[in-house]
Design a protein around this motif. Structure first.
Motif, PDB file in Angstrom:
ATOM      1  N   SER A   1       2.084   3.446  -8.518  1.00 28.98           N
ATOM      2  CA  SER A   1       0.775   3.782  -7.962  1.00 28.98           C
ATOM      3  C   SER A   1       0.676   3.354  -6.499  1.00 28.98           C
ATOM      4  CB  SER A   1      -0.326   3.087  -8.777  1.00 28.98           C
ATOM      5  OG  SER A   1      -0.311   3.532 -10.108  1.00 28.98           O
ATOM      6  N   LEU A   2       1.184   2.161  -6.209  1.00 24.79           N
ATOM      7  CA  LEU A   2       1.186   1.697  -4.827  1.00 24.79           C
ATOM      8  C   LEU A   2       2.076   2.591  -3.963  1.00 24.79           C
ATOM      9  CD1 LEU A   2       0.463  -0.270  -2.613  1.00 24.79           C
ATOM     10  CD2 LEU A   2       2.248  -1.813  -3.455  1.00 24.79           C
ATOM     11  N   ALA A   3       3.208   3.005  -4.522  1.00 28.22           N
ATOM     12  CA  ALA A   3       4.112   3.884  -3.775  1.00 28.22           C
ATOM     13  C   ALA A   3       3.435   5.206  -3.434  1.00 28.22           C
ATOM     14  CB  ALA A   3       5.384   4.128  -4.582  1.00 28.22           C
ATOM     15  N   THR A   4       2.603   5.687  -4.362  1.00 30.41           N
ATOM     16  CA  THR A   4       1.876   6.931  -4.097  1.00 30.41           C
ATOM     17  C   THR A   4       0.942   6.769  -2.913  1.00 30.41           C
ATOM     18  OG1 THR A   4       1.983   7.530  -6.427  1.00 30.41           O
ATOM     19  CG2 THR A   4       0.300   8.605  -5.106  1.00 30.41           C
ATOM     20  N   LEU A   5       0.206   5.655  -2.922  1.00 32.87           N
ATOM     21  CA  LEU A   5      -0.693   5.389  -1.789  1.00 32.87           C
ATOM     22  C   LEU A   5       0.101   5.252  -0.487  1.00 32.87           C
ATOM     23  CD1 LEU A   5      -3.133   2.780  -3.394  1.00 32.87           C
ATOM     24  CD2 LEU A   5      -3.604   5.170  -2.881  1.00 32.87           C
ATOM     25  N   ALA A   6       1.234   4.547  -0.572  1.00 34.91           N
ATOM     26  CA  ALA A   6       2.044   4.346   0.626  1.00 34.91           C
ATOM     27  C   ALA A   6       2.579   5.664   1.166  1.00 34.91           C
ATOM     28  CB  ALA A   6       3.198   3.405   0.297  1.00 34.91           C
ATOM     29  N   ALA A   7       3.039   6.526   0.244  1.00 36.71           N
ATOM     30  CA  ALA A   7       3.605   7.799   0.672  1.00 36.71           C
ATOM     31  C   ALA A   7       2.559   8.662   1.370  1.00 36.71           C
ATOM     32  CB  ALA A   7       4.181   8.533  -0.527  1.00 36.71           C
TER      33      ALA A   7
END
Length: 611
Positions: free
Chosen positions: A203-209
């Protein structure tokens, strides 16, 4: 019934659960083992929900921070810093995809101490990060060095070893099928990552991307903001759902603490969800309901329970109510279009709290039933003085000086004594005394018709499984109970031997078979029941239909031969036989009736013969 100390312990345990006490506090609290185990389950579930809520809140904070960060380098640093805090790992780092070289390179780290590690480049397919980059799927390991799933290279293993990394979790940064990079969380000691932690990092990776794409393509900024807003709304809705479910749980816990029962739980559940709610017991019978429940509602069988979690059948949501793999009942919810995830958790919470309430009720009911079992055994055996037995019976709400019947209830092979006790007690009523003795259920029921009581009880109990019931009585006083019980046991055996399994009856209604099983056979009553109408007619009219009936059977049921023995015309015999048919019914010449009549005639002769 639990004593005062045990009740206080249970209430204290409930108070700990309701107040959010830790697992250690629940373990340390004095309480019955089963109650503590159930409380621990509730506490673990609550802690898990709180952890998820905290994680979602952290994601929301991260989203806000990233949304306000305008510097690209600051965005990357914020991502890995937040990832390290969120995952509680020793370090976090991020690699970006280089489309010109076709590999990924280290772009940002937090907690790293090795310059060699910070300068790594990973070809697609090499190491854990290269595998994530080539497959666009997350991978994780508790011991990277010894994990043979990954293609180890000298440069990667050297950098990882220099950093002291052992456990790694990596997840791809992807936006609209475009691969951006890989976000990692790592530990310098063995650590097995859970699927929930992997999903959280994803989920954090999605926000980061999303944020990274914003910095690369200003033209797509508006679309990226919309995606982020949707993520915010999803988080907000989920957090609101968690809060709603927690509030529902508090409501259920308050009901229990205030002395409420399952009726309060089904009512609250119906009001919270806007439909109807039903609690069925372990036999499938409705125990409590609230709202407009369909009349033809059925309860799914235990085979349909699956994993024991909430499931849906034809628009009805079913939540098993159980404790320690013991089925206590089933909670059913309907009248709603669909249940959201928070509403599903509310139903599951209601099932857990209902199980706790039912366990308390079962413990109290079992204690009361054990007392009644002992009392019934004392009456049947008998044990103690007459005065003591009378006093004990009255203390249980049963008056032995009123006429009553004794029923011996024997269930089918698959029927448990506990379920048979429960069903018999419910049907017998509050004025009856019901207990278990010698593998059967014994019921002392006020009344004067043992045959009717036995047949009615058998018919009702056999709706679930074949149950045979013998009735004896009416009797009065505790001294008559032992002999009545012995006769009831013999009558049950006679019913089973006669092929009347699943039926009920009294010894007096079994014909001559009743005389055989009876402890004190009343021959005069049997003769009166079979021949009474003819005896009365002869006494009133001065006729001798009994003599005609005796001659008829003695002549092999031949009217002509009977007329010869009686020295009358055969038409006279025929007329008398017609009168007998009017008195006894047209079926008196059937083999079974004829046998009963001939036996009654013989017994009457013996009774009248001078000794």
């Amino acid at each position: 019934m639990p004593d005062a100390e045990e009740r206080d312990q249970l209430l204290h345990l409930l108070d700990l659960v309701a107040s959010g006490a830790s697992v250690g506090d629940v373990v340390a609290a004095p309480a019955p083992t089963r109650a503590r185990e159930l409380a621990l389950r509730i506490t673990h579930e609550r802690d898990a929900h709180l952890d998820r809520e905290a994680a979602l809140s952290a994601l929301l904070d991260i989203a806000r921070e990233l949304a306000t960060e305008s510097d690209p380098a600051g965005v990357l640093d914020a991502i890995v810093r937040r990832a390290r805090i969120l995952m509680r790992t020793d370090l976090a780092y991020l690699t970006l995809y280089d489309p010109e070289r076709g590999d990924t390179f280290m772009r940002a780290t937090d907690g790293s101490i090795s310059a060699r590690f910070q300068a790594l480049r990973l070809a697609l397919g090499d190491g854990l990060g290269g595998l994530v980059a080539s497959t666009h799927k997350p991978y994780w390991t508790a011991d990277y060095t010894n994990d043979e799933r990954f293609a180890h290279t000298a440069s990667i293993d050297s950098g990882v070893g220099d950093e002291g990394i052992i456990a790694i979790c990596g997840t791809p940064l992807i936006v609209e099928s475009h691969f951006v990079g890989v976000l990692f969380a790592a530990n310098r000691s063995p650590r097995p990552f859970t699927r929930e932690e992997v999903a959280l990092l994803g989920s954090l990776a999605t926000l980061a991307a999303v944020t990274l794409v914003q910095t690369r393509a200003r033209a797509d900024a508006e679309q990226a903001v919309k995606a982020l807003s949707q993520a915010h709304e999803t988080v907000r809705q989920y957090a609101a759902g968690v809060e709603k479910a927690a509030a529902a749980h508090d409501r259920f816990a308050s009901l229990v603490l205030e002395g409420g029962g399952v009726d309060g739980i089904t009512k609250s559940l119906s009001e919270l969800l806007g439909g109807w709610a039903v609690l069925a017991d372990e036999t499938g019978e409705r125990r409590s309901q609230s709202g407009p429940v369909p009349e033809d509602l059925g309860v799914p069988t235990e085979e349909a329970w699956g994993t024991g979690r909430l499931f849906e059948v034809d628009g009805v949501y079913v939540a098993p109510v159980s404790a320690m793999r013991d089925r206590l009942g089933t909670l059913l919810v309907g009248g709603v279009e669909s249940l959201s995830d928070p509403d599903r958790r509310t139903v599951e919470r209601a099932a857990v709290v209902t199980a706790l309430v039912l366990l308390f009720e079962r413990a109290a009911a079992d204690s009361r039933q054990q007392e009644r079992n002992r009392l019934v055994s004392d009456l049947v055996s008998p044990r103690g003085t007459v005065d003591d037995r009378v006093s004990l019976a009255r203390s249980a709400g049963f008056d032995p000086h009123r006429p009553f019947c004794l029923l011996v209830v024997r269930g089918d092979v698959g029927t448990t004594t506990r379920s048979l006790l429960l069903s018999t007690s419910t049907l017998a009523g509050e004025d009856a005394l019901v207990g278990a003795h010698d593998g059967a259920v014994v019921a002392l029921v006020p009344g004067e018709d043992p045959d009717a009581l036995a047949k009615s009880m058998a018919a009702l109990l056999s709706r679930r499984s074949e149950t045979t019931v013998a009735g004896v009585g009416p009797i009065t006083g505790v001294t008559a109970v032992p002999e009545a019980h012995a006769e009831g046991v013999r009558t049950v055996r006679a019913l089973l031997a006669l092929g009347r399994r699943g039926m009920g009856g009294a010894a007096t209604e079994l014909g001559f078979a009743g005389l055989i099983v009876s402890s004190e056979p009343d021959i005069g009553e049997y003769v009166e029941r079979v021949l009474g109408p003819i005896v009365d007619y002869d006494e009133r009219r001065g006729t001798d239909l009994l003599g005609t009936l005796t001659a008829y059977f003695a002549a092999g049921a031949s009217p002509r031969h009977a007329a010869g023995q009686l020295h009358v015309h055969v038409n006279t015999v025929s007329q008398r036989l017609e009168r007998i048919s009017a008195l006894l019914g047209d079926t008196w010449q059937r083999p079974d009736r004829a046998l009963e009549i001939q036996l009654a005639l013989r017994l009457r002769d013996l009774l009248l013969t001078p000794r």
